[in-house]
Design an enzyme around this catalytic site. Sequence first.
Site, PDB file in Angstrom:
ATOM      1  N   CYS A  51       0.839  -1.201   0.000  1.00 49.71           N
ATOM      2  CA  CYS A  51       0.000   0.000   0.000  1.00 49.71           C
ATOM      3  C   CYS A  51       0.873   1.249   0.000  1.00 49.71           C
ATOM      4  O   CYS A  51       1.630   1.501   0.926  1.00 49.71           O
ATOM      5  CB  CYS A  51      -0.934  -0.071   1.212  1.00 49.71           C
ATOM      6  SG  CYS A  51      -1.291   1.464   2.032  1.00 49.71           S
ATOM      7  N   CYS A  54       0.427   3.803   2.731  1.00 48.79           N
ATOM      8  CA  CYS A  54       1.030   3.438   4.006  1.00 48.79           C
ATOM      9  C   CYS A  54       2.482   3.911   4.039  1.00 48.79           C
ATOM     10  O   CYS A  54       2.957   4.414   5.052  1.00 48.79           O
ATOM     11  CB  CYS A  54       0.980   1.926   4.214  1.00 48.79           C
ATOM     12  SG  CYS A  54      -0.686   1.260   4.126  1.00 48.79           S
TER      13      CYS A  54
END
Length: 421
Positions: A51, A54
């Site tokens: 991700c 993230c």
Amino acid sequence: MLDRRNVLQLSVLLFGSVLLVSAFVEELDDSFLESRDPDDIWLIEFYTPWCSFCRHLDPVWHQIGSELRSFGSPVRVGKSDATVSTALAKEFRVRNYPAILMFKNQVKYNYAGSRTKDGIMAFSDRVSGPLVRSLSSVQLFQHTMNRHDVMFVYVGAKSELKGNYTTAAEELIVHTFFFSATRDVLPKAVTLPSLPAVMVFKDGTYFFYNEERDGDLKSWINRERFPNFLEIDGYTLYAMGESGKLVLLALVEETHLCDESLRYKNMVEKVATEHKEMHGRNFYFGFMQGSNYISGLIMGDVIVPSFIVVNLSNDGYFLPQRHVETEHHLLDFLEGVLNGSVESLGGNGFSQRIRRAVYETKLTLVPLFRDAPGLGCFLLGFPLSIGTIFCYLCIKNRPTQTDDEDKSPQRRKKPRDKKTD
Ligand SMILES: *[C@@H]1O[C@H](CO)[C@@H](O)[C@H](O)[C@H]1NC(C)=O
Ligand SMILES: *[C@@H]1O[C@H](CO)[C@@H](O)[C@H](O)[C@H]1NC(C)=O
Ligand SMILES: *[C@@H]1O[C@H](CO)[C@@H](O)[C@H](O)[C@H]1NC(C)=O
């Protein structure tokens, strides 16, 4: 040029600082479920290795960890790789990444604001503290009032209303602060109807909750928790959905507002202030910089500057039917929205969902063709796969699994910011 010794020093320095910073954020795995102390308050980020959001959050998260530690905050900061610690992620019902939540007294509070240090720190400060904060002196009351655009206050002794207020706070503390005070610390100008009472200070004035008129206390707080006029970003607009009010927006440039945009913005502010009595119950007012979010909503290009009324309860929207030159025109437009003479566009009906599916498919395919025409044609060679995507988009329910690649707050893909179980 760096010589070898410098490089060595540099890497020792870098390595050292990474170690130092990491110490403020604890990596949590499935054993957390058994090992944690029930009295601890945790701020946790769930991430996955793939991700990209993230990764962007990583430095922010470390900063938060180190700042909370240096303030001596009781909040412990952790993070957990949801692909590794699957039991933990499941326990917290994590679906989107990065997922940010606070865990306190066995209750989890989801954060759904913008992923900035300030936003997350404010959330942490609010949720980790007492549910209802007592304002015990005139000075403290004044100080607090100066710091909050919107301030809910319970006035009076213990009562059933206080119980309802605290229950509302349990859920809505993720959004706003809850205060309590005795009559003698309130500003002299305030006249109280009767005690106990719940009141809100905002927009330079105050008013009271009235169960008969306003319905359930929690819904009233949800409705009134924004200032009457404000700058609205995608996250805020999404959160305003729960208020049940319509939102009148001036859409303006992302940066450097031109004179016309400033005029639009001021017009909305003027209507908001001068017609609060008449329209404050039905509308919020604001301006939005940048048009990405709204063009996603209306599935088309947005003219800047322009006016739009958004109905967040059904994803509907209204556009003025003629050029808005004066405040009077703007008021007419609002009147028309309320009396049904201005057509409601968009919405979440069946045909709109089909349209959205087509729109989203196009959004996916157009850049593909532009960047890699070969691949695009190859894909189109499989109408079946496209058909499948199409059907999938049609059928799937709106909130989706991951918001990994979206660059701006996108309305379709966010969980609701509220306490869940
Ligand atoms: C408290 O909430 C309950 C349930 O919503 C409601 O019936 C009751 O009238 C409320 N009491 C007060 C004093 O607002
Ligand atoms: C906004 O949407 C809600 C939910 O569908 C609907 O009840 C309401 O009438 C709409 N408001 C307007 C002004 O269209
Ligand atoms: C609705 O409001 C508009 C704008 O004020 C007005 O021109 C129109 O006559 C109204 N329509 C109805 C049906 O009341």
